[in-house]
Design an enzyme around this catalytic site. Structure first.
Site, PDB file in Angstrom:
ATOM      1  N   LYS A 160       0.838  -1.208   0.000  1.00 27.31           N
ATOM      2  CA  LYS A 160       0.000   0.000   0.000  1.00 27.31           C
ATOM      3  C   LYS A 160       0.865   1.247   0.000  1.00 27.31           C
ATOM      4  CE  LYS A 160      -2.647   1.458   3.578  1.00 27.31           C
ATOM      5  NZ  LYS A 160      -3.668   1.138   4.597  1.00 27.31           N
ATOM      6  N   LYS A 162       1.268   5.488   0.069  1.00 24.44           N
ATOM      7  CA  LYS A 162       0.647   6.746   0.476  1.00 24.44           C
ATOM      8  C   LYS A 162       0.697   7.668  -0.730  1.00 24.44           C
ATOM      9  CE  LYS A 162       0.514   5.830   4.917  1.00 24.44           C
ATOM     10  NZ  LYS A 162      -0.759   5.587   5.544  1.00 24.44           N
ATOM     11  N   ASP A 191      -3.444   5.043  -0.470  1.00 28.06           N
ATOM     12  CA  ASP A 191      -4.072   5.663   0.700  1.00 28.06           C
ATOM     13  C   ASP A 191      -3.862   7.174   0.638  1.00 28.06           C
ATOM     14  OD1 ASP A 191      -5.015   6.332   3.195  1.00 28.06           O
ATOM     15  OD2 ASP A 191      -3.771   4.903   4.304  1.00 28.06           O
ATOM     16  N   ASN A 193      -5.106   9.232   2.972  1.00 26.95           N
ATOM     17  CA  ASN A 193      -5.145   9.770   4.336  1.00 26.95           C
ATOM     18  C   ASN A 193      -5.969  11.059   4.427  1.00 26.95           C
ATOM     19  OD1 ASN A 193      -2.194   8.216   4.457  1.00 26.95           O
ATOM     20  ND2 ASN A 193      -3.439   8.025   6.285  1.00 26.95           N
ATOM     21  N   GLU A 217      -7.919   4.325  -0.580  1.00 29.33           N
ATOM     22  CA  GLU A 217      -8.299   4.488   0.832  1.00 29.33           C
ATOM     23  C   GLU A 217      -8.435   5.958   1.223  1.00 29.33           C
ATOM     24  OE1 GLU A 217      -6.053   1.820   3.276  1.00 29.33           O
ATOM     25  OE2 GLU A 217      -5.994   3.225   4.948  1.00 29.33           O
ATOM     26  N   GLU A 243     -10.664   3.483   9.346  1.00 33.65           N
ATOM     27  CA  GLU A 243      -9.638   3.476  10.394  1.00 33.65           C
ATOM     28  C   GLU A 243      -9.796   4.640  11.368  1.00 33.65           C
ATOM     29  OE1 GLU A 243      -6.163   4.148   7.607  1.00 33.65           O
ATOM     30  OE2 GLU A 243      -5.609   5.623   9.120  1.00 33.65           O
ATOM     31  N   ASP A 266      -9.775   0.174  13.349  1.00 35.96           N
ATOM     32  CA  ASP A 266      -8.572   0.415  14.144  1.00 35.96           C
ATOM     33  C   ASP A 266      -8.949   0.043  15.579  1.00 35.96           C
ATOM     34  OD1 ASP A 266      -6.119   2.934  14.373  1.00 35.96           O
ATOM     35  OD2 ASP A 266      -7.138   2.097  16.116  1.00 35.96           O
ATOM     36  N   HIS A 293      -6.388  -1.950  10.904  1.00 39.73           N
ATOM     37  CA  HIS A 293      -5.437  -0.843  10.780  1.00 39.73           C
ATOM     38  C   HIS A 293      -4.376  -1.021  11.864  1.00 39.73           C
ATOM     39  CE1 HIS A 293      -4.156   3.486  11.386  1.00 39.73           C
ATOM     40  NE2 HIS A 293      -3.760   3.166  10.176  1.00 39.73           N
ATOM     41  N   GLU A 313      -3.257  -5.799   7.405  1.00 38.78           N
ATOM     42  CA  GLU A 313      -2.207  -4.765   7.339  1.00 38.78           C
ATOM     43  C   GLU A 313      -1.096  -5.120   8.328  1.00 38.78           C
ATOM     44  OE1 GLU A 313      -2.127  -0.167   6.788  1.00 38.78           O
ATOM     45  OE2 GLU A 313      -2.619  -0.538   8.878  1.00 38.78           O
TER      46      GLU A 313
HETATM   47  C1  SMN Z   1      -1.609   5.010   8.607  1.00 37.16           C
HETATM   48  C2  SMN Z   1      -1.764   6.259   9.133  1.00 37.16           C
HETATM   49  C3  SMN Z   1      -0.826   6.757  10.013  1.00 37.16           C
HETATM   50  C4  SMN Z   1       0.227   5.997  10.395  1.00 37.16           C
HETATM   51  C5  SMN Z   1       0.360   4.751   9.867  1.00 37.16           C
HETATM   52  C6  SMN Z   1      -0.537   4.248   8.976  1.00 37.16           C
HETATM   53  C7  SMN Z   1      -2.614   4.518   7.647  1.00 37.16           C
HETATM   54  C8  SMN Z   1      -2.757   3.151   7.166  1.00 37.16           C
HETATM   55  O1  SMN Z   1      -3.552   5.380   7.217  1.00 37.16           O
HETATM   56  O2  SMN Z   1      -3.757   2.932   6.517  1.00 37.16           O
HETATM   57  O3  SMN Z   1      -1.933   2.303   7.424  1.00 37.16           O
HETATM   58 MG    MG Z   2      -4.953   4.436   6.013  1.00 34.17          MG
END
Ligand code: SMN
Ligand code: MG
Length: 356
Positions: A160, A162, A191, A193, A217, A243, A266, A293, A313
């Site tokens: 995955k 970012k 992702d 975020n 995501e 999450e 999460d 998460h 994950e």
């Molecule tokens: C994430 C956010 C912040 C720190 C680590 C991981 C994340 C994920 O959005 O999906 O893993």
């Molecule tokens: Mg995420």
């Protein structure tokens, strides 16, 4: 078996910086909670405060909650429901939601240990292997491709990235360079975020839809369910979210509103083990895949009893403070360590070394 005391400690675990479109994590600020029962059984949990600003407040909050739990029977679901009910006026999101979830996780850990069972067995499941993906930070096309290559070499079945770069072209470049570094057979997720607005998301997702992604995501702010539904209607690639939702009621609201592609919970925000099991029931009733998460050790236990468990994950950031971190094989699966409880046993020497 009565609950006797809380032990709350804080550590800063060094890690390679992990960037996202919404900020960088340079070390893991963790609150380590240990709950001791009168006959000596202990339960552990880990709370991750993302930055150091919330580390001490979170630890203080846990210490202040001790008196509400001390002396009670070790009954995790009942205690967690009582704690949520007790704080209706203040509200149970943010730090308080994290603290209650952390208490819940430690209580379930203690209960499973008291019965000499891994948590998944206490919850009625088998120790089955889980297909995992690894994460790549917000580090540009070159570094993202390099990191993807490393995950692929380790055997990960998914990776995955970012994204949410200043331009759509940069997002696409990261995806394409990662794809060429990792080959065609590994799933690629991205992702955002929560970093773009709905109009920009509409524009970008229409283009990303042609990249063969496993999921996209959190393109927009986590609680904008209406925007997520509108985006999903126009996008073939499944959208992933959850999450940052605070427990079963948020999941119910999202699903009722029509957010139904893929869900991610999460365990520190969703109400611990108790919250997770209720969310797993919502996902099951709707046939929606549920992923975790972070929180690899306890999440693996929970994914093993989640009927619609999806991708797992995996992250190794907190391994330095654990006695027996989750086992990752070279075929792309994580396996339970078989430890009694949730798998969170602290390495005391490391905890001392990283103490704040
Ligand atoms: C994430 C956010 C912040 C720190 C680590 C991981 C994340 C994920 O959005 O999906 O893993
Ligand atoms: Mg995420």
């Amino acid at each position: 078996m009565k609950i006797e005391a809380f032990n709350v400690r804080t550590v800063l675990v060094p890690m390679a910086p992990h960037r996202s479109a919404s900020g960088v994590v340079v070390s893991s600020p963790l609150v380590l909670l240990t709950i001791r029962t009168a006959n000596g059984v202990e339960g552990n949990s880990v709370l991750f405060t993302y930055g150091t600003a919330a580390l001490k407040p979170c630890a203080d909050l846990l210490r202040n909650l001790e008196e509400l739990v001390k002396g009670k029977e070790l009954a995790p679901t009942a205690i967690t429901d009582e704690l949520y009910a007790r704080f209706r006026l203040l509200g149970t999101q943010g730090l308080l939601g994290m603290a209650i979830s952390g208490i819940d996780m430690a209580l379930w850990d203690a209960l499973a240990r008291s019965k000499q069972m891994p948590l998944h067995a206490l919850l009625g499941g088998f120790p089955r292997p889980l297909k995992y993906y690894g994460g790549v930070g917000f580090d540009g096309a070159f570094a993202s491709a390099k990191a993807a290559e490393e995950w692929a070499k380790r055997g990960a079945k998914g990776i995955k990235a970012k994204i949410g770069y200043p331009t759509l072209q940069e997002d696409v470049q990261v995806i394409r360079e990662m794809r060429s570094a990792m080959g065609p057979d590994i799933a690629l997720m991205v992702d955002y975020n929560q970093s773009i607005d709905p109009a920009e998301a509409r524009r970008r997702l229409a283009v990303l839809d042609r990249e063969g992604l496993e999921w996209i995501e959190e393109p927009v702010v986590a609680h904008d369910f209406a925007a997520l539904v509108r985006l999903a209607e126009r996008t073939t690639t499944p959208l992933q979210a959850g999450e940052n939702w605070w427990g079963p009621l948020d999941f119910r609201h999202a699903v009722d509103r029509g957010v139904r592609d893929l869900l991610m919970a999460d365990v520190m925000k969703c109400g611990g083990v108790t919250g997770w099991m209720r969310i797993a029931a919502i996902a099951h009733a709707r046939s929606i895949s549920l992923s975790n998460h972070l929180w690899p050790e306890i999440s693996a236990q929970l994914m093993m009893v989640t009927p619609t468990a999806g991708w797992f994950e995996y992250a190794d950031w907190w391994n330095p403070i654990l006695e027996e971190p989750l086992i990752v094989d070279d075929k792309g699966f994580v396996n339970s360590s078989g430890l009694p409880g949730s798998g969170v046993q602290f390495n005391e020497e490391a905890v001392e070394r990283y103490a704040t």
